[in-house]
Design an enzyme around this catalytic site. Structure first.
Site, PDB file in Angstrom:
ATOM      1  N   HIS A  17       0.873  -1.203   0.000  1.00 47.03           N
ATOM      2  CA  HIS A  17       0.000   0.000   0.000  1.00 47.03           C
ATOM      3  C   HIS A  17       0.894   1.231   0.000  1.00 47.03           C
ATOM      4  O   HIS A  17       1.512   1.551   1.009  1.00 47.03           O
ATOM      5  CB  HIS A  17      -0.888  -0.001   1.252  1.00 47.03           C
ATOM      6  N   HIS A  19       1.462   5.401  -1.766  1.00 47.86           N
ATOM      7  CA  HIS A  19       1.026   6.529  -2.597  1.00 47.86           C
ATOM      8  C   HIS A  19       2.259   7.136  -3.256  1.00 47.86           C
ATOM      9  O   HIS A  19       3.168   7.593  -2.557  1.00 47.86           O
ATOM     10  CB  HIS A  19       0.323   7.592  -1.738  1.00 47.86           C
ATOM     11  N   LYS A  99      -9.792   0.267  -5.096  1.00 46.79           N
ATOM     12  CA  LYS A  99      -9.702   0.889  -3.767  1.00 46.79           C
ATOM     13  C   LYS A  99     -11.003   1.599  -3.426  1.00 46.79           C
ATOM     14  O   LYS A  99     -11.523   2.385  -4.218  1.00 46.79           O
ATOM     15  CB  LYS A  99      -8.542   1.906  -3.752  1.00 46.79           C
ATOM     16  N   HIS A 136     -10.262   1.695   2.659  1.00 45.76           N
ATOM     17  CA  HIS A 136      -9.927   2.645   3.728  1.00 45.76           C
ATOM     18  C   HIS A 136     -11.082   2.554   4.717  1.00 45.76           C
ATOM     19  O   HIS A 136     -12.132   3.144   4.510  1.00 45.76           O
ATOM     20  CB  HIS A 136      -9.764   4.073   3.184  1.00 45.76           C
ATOM     21  N   HIS A 171      -4.261  -0.278   6.441  1.00 48.04           N
ATOM     22  CA  HIS A 171      -3.687   0.439   7.594  1.00 48.04           C
ATOM     23  C   HIS A 171      -4.487   0.230   8.879  1.00 48.04           C
ATOM     24  O   HIS A 171      -5.034   1.171   9.451  1.00 48.04           O
ATOM     25  CB  HIS A 171      -3.501   1.932   7.298  1.00 48.04           C
ATOM     26  N   ASP A 244       1.503   2.577   3.490  1.00 52.35           N
ATOM     27  CA  ASP A 244       0.666   3.772   3.344  1.00 52.35           C
ATOM     28  C   ASP A 244       1.539   5.025   3.316  1.00 52.35           C
ATOM     29  O   ASP A 244       1.129   6.096   3.747  1.00 52.35           O
ATOM     30  CB  ASP A 244      -0.396   3.879   4.445  1.00 52.35           C
TER      31      ASP A 244
HETATM   32 ZN   LIG Z   1      -3.342   5.113   1.771  1.00 53.02          ZN
END
Ligand SMILES: [Zn+2]
Length: 339
Positions: A17, A19, A99, A136, A171, A244
């Protein structure tokens, strides 16, 4: 895995995971993560979001070009605008996951999902095509510290409705969520970040606000961290590493309202190795970072070796234009003798 006092060798790890953002900064972030990880599940919350076949392919090509040798495992952002019939094409274009962002829950999620039933037809198609659902898992209408706990009933509902859909609660941050994921069928797993594994709200708030640690979901209390640590140290295959890592420019983290996101790519592996080492559990390291995630996604394991040296180094105050986690602190492990 091979280890002596000064050196540790493992199968190259995956970050399940991450970004990487877009444009020029993406190139720096992609190169940075490629220094530690062989592959990464790259999140789609760009502007505009990654949600078409062409968008997926373009983003993956750009990342590959920026960081040769690093394999981006691309994802699309779920929205009611995606036709269920499009899911097969997204998979053929390389998507490993879709996602799910509840509306307004984090960075670039203003166009997120209001109610899960909006995307049931897409989830059904994902279930049929073997595409993972990444969630999420926070309800943005709940008080900050209760958002994950309140979302859990929605997770249970999704598992009940889509029993063959592989779901990752991203997360994980609370003991309730750890317990629930552990109790649900093997189709459900969770990613664990380095910040939720090692830090608490005290670290973020007790001695003045520490913006580099501010993220969503926010880090929680010691009992939550302990539950996450315990399940990871037990070698529970439902819990694997996903950083994350979410860089923001320095100004976005220094000026209010402070952007949510921890830039952990530069420090994640040294912190994780130290965590397992200090708990006498180095034998569990490789499964957590290089095996469980790949197996859950039905991906081949990485070949080759990733070698880490025990050598202290100080984390710079700014890396790649962002403030990294643990800036200014001394860490014990590094990938090579160059930073
Ligand atoms: Zn994230």
């Amino acid at each position: 895995m091979a280890a002596d006092l000064e050196r540790i060798t493992i199968r190259p790890p995956d970050d399940m995971h991450v970004h990487l953002r877009q444009g020029r900064p993406m190139r720096r972030y992609a190169r940075r993560i490629s220094g530690s990880f062989a592959r990464g599940v790259v999140m789609p919350n760009l502007i505009p979001p990654v949600s078409t076949e062409a968008g997926l392919i373009d983003y993956r090509n750009k990342i590959r070009k920026a960081a040769p040798g690093f394999e981006p495992l691309v994802t699309f952002k779920l929205s009611p605008g995606i036709a269920p019939g499009q899911v097969a094409a997204l998979k053929n274009s390389g998507a490993v996951a879709g996602k799910y962002y509840p509306e307004g829950v984090t960075t670039n999620s203003e166009d997120g999902i209001r109610s899960a039933d909006e995307v049931y037809p897409i989830l059904e198609a994902m279930e049929g095509h073997g595409i993972v659902l990444c969630i999420h898992g926070e309800d943005p209408s709940a008080p900050v510290l209760e958002r994950e706990g309140v979302f859990l009933s929605q997770l249970e509902e999704l598992v009940r409705r889509f029993p063959r859909l592989n779901i990752v609660l991203e997360h994980v941050s609370t003991r309730e969520a750890v317990k629930l994921v552990d109790s649900l069928p093997s189709t459900v797993a969770a990613t664990v970040t380095v910040h939720h594994l090692l830090f608490t709200l005290e670290d973020m708030m007790a001695s003045g606000f520490y913006p580099a640690l501010y993220c969503k979901p926010v880090v929680k209390g010691a009992p939550d961290r302990e539950a996450i640590q315990r399940t990871v140290l037990e070698g529970n295959p439902k819990f694997f590493f996903g950083s994350d890592s979410a860089p923001h420019p320095v100004s976005a983290k220094r000026n209010p309202p402070v952007a949510a996101g921890v830039y952990s790519s530069p420090v994640a592996m040294p912190l994780i190795i130290d965590f397992f080492d200090s708990h006498g559990a180095l034998d569990k390291l490789e499964d957590f970072v290089s095996r469980f995630g790949a197996e859950f996604y039905s991906l081949p394991l990485n070949e080759g070796e990733s070698v880490w040296f025990k050598e202290s180094w100080t984390v710079p105050g700014v890396v790649d234009g962002a403030v990294p986690l643990c800036a200014g602190e001394t860490l014990l492990w590094k990938k090579s003798r160059r930073f």
